[in-house]
Write a protein that holds these residues in place. Structure first.
Motif, PDB file in Angstrom:
ATOM      1  N   ARG A 118       0.818  -1.223   0.000  1.00 30.93           N
ATOM      2  CA  ARG A 118       0.000   0.000   0.000  1.00 30.93           C
ATOM      3  C   ARG A 118       0.847   1.265   0.000  1.00 30.93           C
ATOM      4  N   GLY A 119       2.157   1.117   0.185  1.00 26.53           N
ATOM      5  CA  GLY A 119       3.039   2.275   0.161  1.00 26.53           C
ATOM      6  C   GLY A 119       3.306   2.899   1.514  1.00 26.53           C
ATOM      7  N   ASP A 120       2.912   2.224   2.589  1.00 26.61           N
ATOM      8  CA  ASP A 120       3.149   2.743   3.933  1.00 26.61           C
ATOM      9  C   ASP A 120       4.602   2.534   4.344  1.00 26.61           C
ATOM     10  N   LYS A 121       5.070   3.360   5.256  1.00 27.90           N
ATOM     11  CA  LYS A 121       6.417   3.204   5.807  1.00 27.90           C
ATOM     12  C   LYS A 121       6.354   2.127   6.891  1.00 27.90           C
ATOM     13  N   VAL A 122       7.295   1.195   6.835  1.00 29.52           N
ATOM     14  CA  VAL A 122       7.253   0.060   7.753  1.00 29.52           C
ATOM     15  C   VAL A 122       8.551  -0.154   8.521  1.00 29.52           C
ATOM     16  N   ASP A 123       9.528   0.713   8.354  1.00 31.20           N
ATOM     17  CA  ASP A 123      10.828   0.497   8.988  1.00 31.20           C
ATOM     18  C   ASP A 123      10.717   0.312  10.500  1.00 31.20           C
ATOM     19  N   GLU A 124      10.002   1.178  11.167  1.00 31.20           N
ATOM     20  CA  GLU A 124       9.861   1.079  12.627  1.00 31.20           C
ATOM     21  C   GLU A 124       9.063  -0.174  13.015  1.00 31.20           C
ATOM     22  N   ILE A 125       8.084  -0.513  12.236  1.00 30.89           N
ATOM     23  CA  ILE A 125       7.280  -1.709  12.519  1.00 30.89           C
ATOM     24  C   ILE A 125       8.141  -2.960  12.384  1.00 30.89           C
ATOM     25  N   ILE A 126       9.021  -2.974  11.402  1.00 33.81           N
ATOM     26  CA  ILE A 126       9.926  -4.118  11.227  1.00 33.81           C
ATOM     27  C   ILE A 126      10.847  -4.239  12.442  1.00 33.81           C
ATOM     28  N   ILE A 127      11.377  -3.130  12.915  1.00 32.05           N
ATOM     29  CA  ILE A 127      12.254  -3.154  14.094  1.00 32.05           C
ATOM     30  C   ILE A 127      11.497  -3.708  15.303  1.00 32.05           C
ATOM     31  N   GLN A 128      10.288  -3.238  15.521  1.00 33.72           N
ATOM     32  CA  GLN A 128       9.484  -3.715  16.647  1.00 33.72           C
ATOM     33  C   GLN A 128       9.123  -5.198  16.471  1.00 33.72           C
ATOM     34  N   SER A 129       8.837  -5.595  15.250  1.00 29.26           N
ATOM     35  CA  SER A 129       8.497  -6.993  14.979  1.00 29.26           C
ATOM     36  C   SER A 129       9.693  -7.912  15.210  1.00 29.26           C
ATOM     37  N   ARG A 130      10.880  -7.434  14.883  1.00 27.75           N
ATOM     38  CA  ARG A 130      12.089  -8.217  15.156  1.00 27.75           C
ATOM     39  C   ARG A 130      12.250  -8.439  16.655  1.00 27.75           C
ATOM     40  N   LYS A 131      12.036  -7.386  17.426  1.00 23.51           N
ATOM     41  CA  LYS A 131      12.138  -7.500  18.885  1.00 23.51           C
ATOM     42  C   LYS A 131      11.115  -8.508  19.415  1.00 23.51           C
ATOM     43  N   TYR A 132       9.906  -8.412  18.910  1.00 27.94           N
ATOM     44  CA  TYR A 132       8.852  -9.348  19.313  1.00 27.94           C
ATOM     45  C   TYR A 132       9.246 -10.776  18.945  1.00 27.94           C
ATOM     46  N   GLY A 133       9.748 -10.965  17.735  1.00 24.39           N
ATOM     47  CA  GLY A 133      10.174 -12.285  17.270  1.00 24.39           C
ATOM     48  C   GLY A 133      11.299 -12.860  18.112  1.00 24.39           C
ATOM     49  N   GLU A 134      12.244 -12.016  18.499  1.00 22.99           N
ATOM     50  CA  GLU A 134      13.340 -12.490  19.354  1.00 22.99           C
ATOM     51  C   GLU A 134      12.819 -12.891  20.726  1.00 22.99           C
ATOM     52  N   GLY A 135      11.813 -12.163  21.219  1.00 17.98           N
ATOM     53  CA  GLY A 135      11.179 -12.539  22.484  1.00 17.98           C
ATOM     54  C   GLY A 135      10.503 -13.902  22.372  1.00 17.98           C
ATOM     55  N   LEU A 136       9.831 -14.129  21.251  1.00 15.21           N
ATOM     56  CA  LEU A 136       9.211 -15.439  21.007  1.00 15.21           C
ATOM     57  C   LEU A 136      10.263 -16.542  20.960  1.00 15.21           C
ATOM     58  N   LYS A 137      11.374 -16.246  20.318  1.00 16.14           N
ATOM     59  CA  LYS A 137      12.459 -17.226  20.205  1.00 16.14           C
ATOM     60  C   LYS A 137      12.959 -17.621  21.590  1.00 16.14           C
ATOM     61  N   LYS A 138      13.142 -16.634  22.446  1.00 14.56           N
ATOM     62  CA  LYS A 138      13.602 -16.916  23.809  1.00 14.56           C
ATOM     63  C   LYS A 138      12.585 -17.754  24.569  1.00 14.56           C
ATOM     64  N   GLN A 139      11.302 -17.420  24.406  1.00 19.16           N
ATOM     65  CA  GLN A 139      10.256 -18.201  25.072  1.00 19.16           C
ATOM     66  C   GLN A 139      10.261 -19.646  24.586  1.00 19.16           C
ATOM     67  N   LEU A 140      10.382 -19.834  23.287  1.00 18.52           N
ATOM     68  CA  LEU A 140      10.406 -21.180  22.733  1.00 18.52           C
ATOM     69  C   LEU A 140      11.618 -21.965  23.210  1.00 18.52           C
ATOM     70  N   GLU A 141      12.757 -21.300  23.287  1.00 18.28           N
ATOM     71  CA  GLU A 141      13.966 -21.955  23.778  1.00 18.28           C
ATOM     72  C   GLU A 141      13.808 -22.373  25.231  1.00 18.28           C
ATOM     73  N   GLN A 142      13.201 -21.508  26.046  1.00 15.48           N
ATOM     74  CA  GLN A 142      12.978 -21.839  27.449  1.00 15.48           C
ATOM     75  C   GLN A 142      12.006 -22.999  27.597  1.00 15.48           C
ATOM     76  N   GLN A 143      10.958 -23.009  26.778  1.00 16.43           N
ATOM     77  CA  GLN A 143       9.991 -24.109  26.830  1.00 16.43           C
ATOM     78  C   GLN A 143      10.658 -25.416  26.400  1.00 16.43           C
ATOM     79  N   HIS A 144      11.500 -25.327  25.393  1.00 18.48           N
ATOM     80  CA  HIS A 144      12.178 -26.522  24.893  1.00 18.48           C
ATOM     81  C   HIS A 144      13.138 -27.092  25.947  1.00 18.48           C
ATOM     82  N   LYS A 145      13.831 -26.200  26.669  1.00 25.13           N
ATOM     83  CA  LYS A 145      14.742 -26.631  27.726  1.00 25.13           C
ATOM     84  C   LYS A 145      13.991 -27.276  28.887  1.00 25.13           C
ATOM     85  N   GLY A 146      12.769 -26.806  29.133  1.00 20.90           N
ATOM     86  CA  GLY A 146      11.963 -27.324  30.228  1.00 20.90           C
ATOM     87  C   GLY A 146      11.351 -28.690  29.958  1.00 20.90           C
ATOM     88  N   GLN A 147      11.400 -29.156  28.734  1.00 21.97           N
ATOM     89  CA  GLN A 147      10.775 -30.448  28.393  1.00 21.97           C
ATOM     90  C   GLN A 147      11.637 -31.604  28.683  1.00 21.97           C
TER      91      GLN A 147
END
Length: 156
Positions: free
Chosen positions: A127-156
Motif C-alpha cells: 500500500r506504500g506505507d512506511k514500515v521500517d519502525e514496525i519491522i524493528i518492533q516486529s524483530r524485537k517481538y520475534g526475538e522474544g518469542l524465540k527466547k520463550q520457545l527456547e525456554q519451553q524446549h529446555k523445560g521439556q
C-alpha cells in the motif's frame, strides 16, 4: 472492539497454519532452531496463495458479521464499514503480497517475525506505507518469542 475481535480471529487462523510448519521443519540455520522465515519459504507458491486466500476468507466472514450487527445502520453504511474492515486485513494482488513477504524473510534478521506480522508488514508495504519502525518492533517481538520457545524446549 470489532478490530480486536477481528485481530484475535485472524491470529487464531494464523496459529493453525503456523505452528505445524514450525514444529515439523527444522531450520537450516547454524543454530538449528526453526524460524517463521523457514516455515514460509518451505511453502510452495500454491500453498502461499492458499494461505492468503484463507486469510481473505476469514476477514470476509468476520467483517461481514461485524458490519451486519450494527443497529440502525443504513445499507450504504454497512457496505462502507465492511469495505473498510476488509481492506484493513485482507491483501490485494496476492503475487505482490507474497513477493513482499518473500523479500522480508530474505533478510535473516526478520526470520523470527511471525507470519501474521510479516503478512501485515507486506500489506502495508504494498500500500506504500512506511514500515521500517514496525519491522524493528516486529524483530524485537520475534526475538522474544524465540527466547520463550527456547525456554519451553529446555523445560521439556
Amino acid at each position: 472492539m470489532s478490530k480486536k475481535a477481528l485481530l484475535l480471529a485472524a491470529l487464531f487462523v494464523l496459529v493453525l497454519f503456523r505452528v505445524p510448519a514450525l514444529a515439523a521443519s527444522p531450520s537450516p540455520s547454524a543454530g538449528g532452531a526453526a524460524t517463521f522465515a523457514h516455515a514460509w519459504t518451505s511453502y510452495s507458491d500454491k500453498e502461499k496463495k492458499s494461505f492468503l486466500f484463507g486469510l481473505a476468507t476469514a476477514a470476509r466472514a468476520i467483517c461481514s458479521d461485524l458490519s451486519t450487527f450494527q443497529k440502525d445502520a443504513k445499507p450504504q453504511e454497512i457496505e462502507s464499514h465492511f469495505r473498510d474492515c476488509f481492506n484493513t486485513y485482507a491483501g490485494m494482488e496476492p503475487d505482490r503480497v507474497i513477493a513482499a513477504i518473500n523479500a522480508l524473510y530474505a533478510d535473516s534478521k526478520n526470520a523470527m517475525i511471525p507470519i501474521d506480522g510479516a503478512y501485515r508488514i507486506a500489506l502495508m508495504q504494498v500500500r506504500g506505507d512506511k514500515v521500517d519502525e514496525i519491522i524493528i518492533q516486529s524483530r524485537k517481538y520475534g526475538e522474544g518469542l524465540k527466547k520463550q520457545l527456547e525456554q519451553q524446549h529446555k523445560g521439556q
